[in-house]
Design a protein around this motif. Sequence first.
Motif, PDB file in Angstrom:
ATOM      1  N   LEU A  50       0.821  -1.209   0.000  1.00 44.86           N
ATOM      2  CA  LEU A  50       0.000   0.000   0.000  1.00 44.86           C
ATOM      3  C   LEU A  50       0.851   1.253   0.000  1.00 44.86           C
ATOM      4  N   ASP A  51       1.932   1.234   0.757  1.00 43.33           N
ATOM      5  CA  ASP A  51       2.799   2.408   0.829  1.00 43.33           C
ATOM      6  C   ASP A  51       3.418   2.740  -0.526  1.00 43.33           C
ATOM      7  N   GLY A  52       3.652   1.737  -1.350  1.00 43.43           N
ATOM      8  CA  GLY A  52       4.259   1.960  -2.654  1.00 43.43           C
ATOM      9  C   GLY A  52       3.258   2.171  -3.780  1.00 43.43           C
ATOM     10  N   LEU A  53       1.984   2.180  -3.455  1.00 42.10           N
ATOM     11  CA  LEU A  53       0.933   2.273  -4.460  1.00 42.10           C
ATOM     12  C   LEU A  53       0.838   3.679  -5.060  1.00 42.10           C
ATOM     13  N   LYS A  54       0.704   3.718  -6.364  1.00 39.64           N
ATOM     14  CA  LYS A  54       0.493   4.980  -7.073  1.00 39.64           C
ATOM     15  C   LYS A  54      -0.836   4.852  -7.811  1.00 39.64           C
ATOM     16  N   ILE A  55      -1.722   5.807  -7.609  1.00 40.44           N
ATOM     17  CA  ILE A  55      -3.048   5.762  -8.224  1.00 40.44           C
ATOM     18  C   ILE A  55      -3.062   6.717  -9.408  1.00 40.44           C
ATOM     19  N   VAL A  56      -3.479   6.181 -10.552  1.00 42.01           N
ATOM     20  CA  VAL A  56      -3.490   6.955 -11.791  1.00 42.01           C
ATOM     21  C   VAL A  56      -4.906   6.902 -12.364  1.00 42.01           C
ATOM     22  N   ASP A  57      -5.437   8.064 -12.782  1.00 39.79           N
ATOM     23  CA  ASP A  57      -6.775   8.085 -13.379  1.00 39.79           C
ATOM     24  C   ASP A  57      -6.709   7.633 -14.844  1.00 39.79           C
ATOM     25  N   LYS A  58      -7.855   7.591 -15.508  1.00 44.23           N
ATOM     26  CA  LYS A  58      -7.920   7.074 -16.885  1.00 44.23           C
ATOM     27  C   LYS A  58      -7.139   7.917 -17.880  1.00 44.23           C
ATOM     28  N   ASP A  59      -6.851   9.173 -17.508  1.00 44.68           N
ATOM     29  CA  ASP A  59      -6.075  10.048 -18.387  1.00 44.68           C
ATOM     30  C   ASP A  59      -4.573   9.988 -18.106  1.00 44.68           C
ATOM     31  N   GLY A  60      -4.182   9.159 -17.142  1.00 43.00           N
ATOM     32  CA  GLY A  60      -2.770   9.016 -16.817  1.00 43.00           C
ATOM     33  C   GLY A  60      -2.260   9.998 -15.785  1.00 43.00           C
ATOM     34  N   ASN A  61      -3.156  10.732 -15.135  1.00 44.90           N
ATOM     35  CA  ASN A  61      -2.756  11.696 -14.112  1.00 44.90           C
ATOM     36  C   ASN A  61      -2.605  11.001 -12.762  1.00 44.90           C
ATOM     37  N   ASP A  62      -1.561  11.342 -12.047  1.00 44.08           N
ATOM     38  CA  ASP A  62      -1.329  10.795 -10.711  1.00 44.08           C
ATOM     39  C   ASP A  62      -2.349  11.423  -9.753  1.00 44.08           C
ATOM     40  N   VAL A  63      -3.227  10.606  -9.199  1.00 41.99           N
ATOM     41  CA  VAL A  63      -4.245  11.085  -8.264  1.00 41.99           C
ATOM     42  C   VAL A  63      -4.076  10.434  -6.894  1.00 41.99           C
ATOM     43  N   THR A  64      -2.853  10.036  -6.599  1.00 42.65           N
ATOM     44  CA  THR A  64      -2.550   9.458  -5.295  1.00 42.65           C
ATOM     45  C   THR A  64      -2.853  10.492  -4.214  1.00 42.65           C
ATOM     46  N   PRO A  65      -3.561  10.112  -3.148  1.00 43.64           N
ATOM     47  CA  PRO A  65      -3.858  11.062  -2.074  1.00 43.64           C
ATOM     48  C   PRO A  65      -2.578  11.667  -1.486  1.00 43.64           C
ATOM     49  N   GLU A  66      -2.665  12.909  -1.074  1.00 44.78           N
ATOM     50  CA  GLU A  66      -1.505  13.616  -0.534  1.00 44.78           C
ATOM     51  C   GLU A  66      -0.911  12.893   0.678  1.00 44.78           C
ATOM     52  N   LYS A  67      -1.756  12.339   1.523  1.00 45.76           N
ATOM     53  CA  LYS A  67      -1.254  11.618   2.698  1.00 45.76           C
ATOM     54  C   LYS A  67      -0.366  10.449   2.266  1.00 45.76           C
ATOM     55  N   ALA A  68      -0.796   9.721   1.255  1.00 46.25           N
ATOM     56  CA  ALA A  68      -0.005   8.600   0.750  1.00 46.25           C
ATOM     57  C   ALA A  68       1.298   9.092   0.135  1.00 46.25           C
ATOM     58  N   LYS A  69       1.236  10.186  -0.609  1.00 44.42           N
ATOM     59  CA  LYS A  69       2.451  10.742  -1.202  1.00 44.42           C
ATOM     60  C   LYS A  69       3.449  11.156  -0.126  1.00 44.42           C
ATOM     61  N   ARG A  70       2.934  11.760   0.960  1.00 45.81           N
ATOM     62  CA  ARG A  70       3.794  12.199   2.066  1.00 45.81           C
ATOM     63  C   ARG A  70       4.487  10.990   2.714  1.00 45.81           C
ATOM     64  N   ILE A  71       3.745   9.924   2.942  1.00 44.17           N
ATOM     65  CA  ILE A  71       4.314   8.711   3.537  1.00 44.17           C
ATOM     66  C   ILE A  71       5.377   8.123   2.612  1.00 44.17           C
ATOM     67  N   GLN A  72       5.064   8.080   1.323  1.00 46.81           N
ATOM     68  CA  GLN A  72       6.022   7.553   0.348  1.00 46.81           C
ATOM     69  C   GLN A  72       7.301   8.383   0.333  1.00 46.81           C
ATOM     70  N   LYS A  73       7.157   9.708   0.410  1.00 44.25           N
ATOM     71  CA  LYS A  73       8.314  10.580   0.418  1.00 44.25           C
ATOM     72  C   LYS A  73       9.160  10.362   1.662  1.00 44.25           C
ATOM     73  N   GLU A  74       8.490  10.235   2.819  1.00 47.90           N
ATOM     74  CA  GLU A  74       9.202   9.997   4.092  1.00 47.90           C
ATOM     75  C   GLU A  74       9.982   8.686   4.054  1.00 47.90           C
ATOM     76  N   LYS A  75       9.443   7.709   3.356  1.00 51.08           N
ATOM     77  CA  LYS A  75      10.094   6.392   3.275  1.00 51.08           C
ATOM     78  C   LYS A  75      11.057   6.293   2.092  1.00 51.08           C
TER      79      LYS A  75
END
Length: 78
Positions: A50-75
């Motif tokens: 889950l921590d490494g998950l990146k969510i992308v919409d149908k247009d290819g835009n990164d829509v990963t929640p900010e909280k998840a992005k922050r955790i990923q950055k910290e790690k």
Amino acid sequence: MSHEEKVRNRINELYQKKQNEGLTAEEEAERKDLHKEFIANFRAGFRQQLDGLKIVDKDGNDVTPEKAKRIQKEKGLR
């Protein structure tokens, strides 16, 4: 054979024995400890996915929640 496989195999052995003839108090305690270890390892692996998950919409835009992005950055994952 990995440690996780050994744990899983032993859990299965104890399960079969429990179904067929029952377990001693020591075996029941071992079964509980192994089950706790198995669940902890499963949760840790799932959290890592889950921590490494990146969510992308149908247009290819990164829509990963900010909280998840922050955790990923910290790690150091992003």
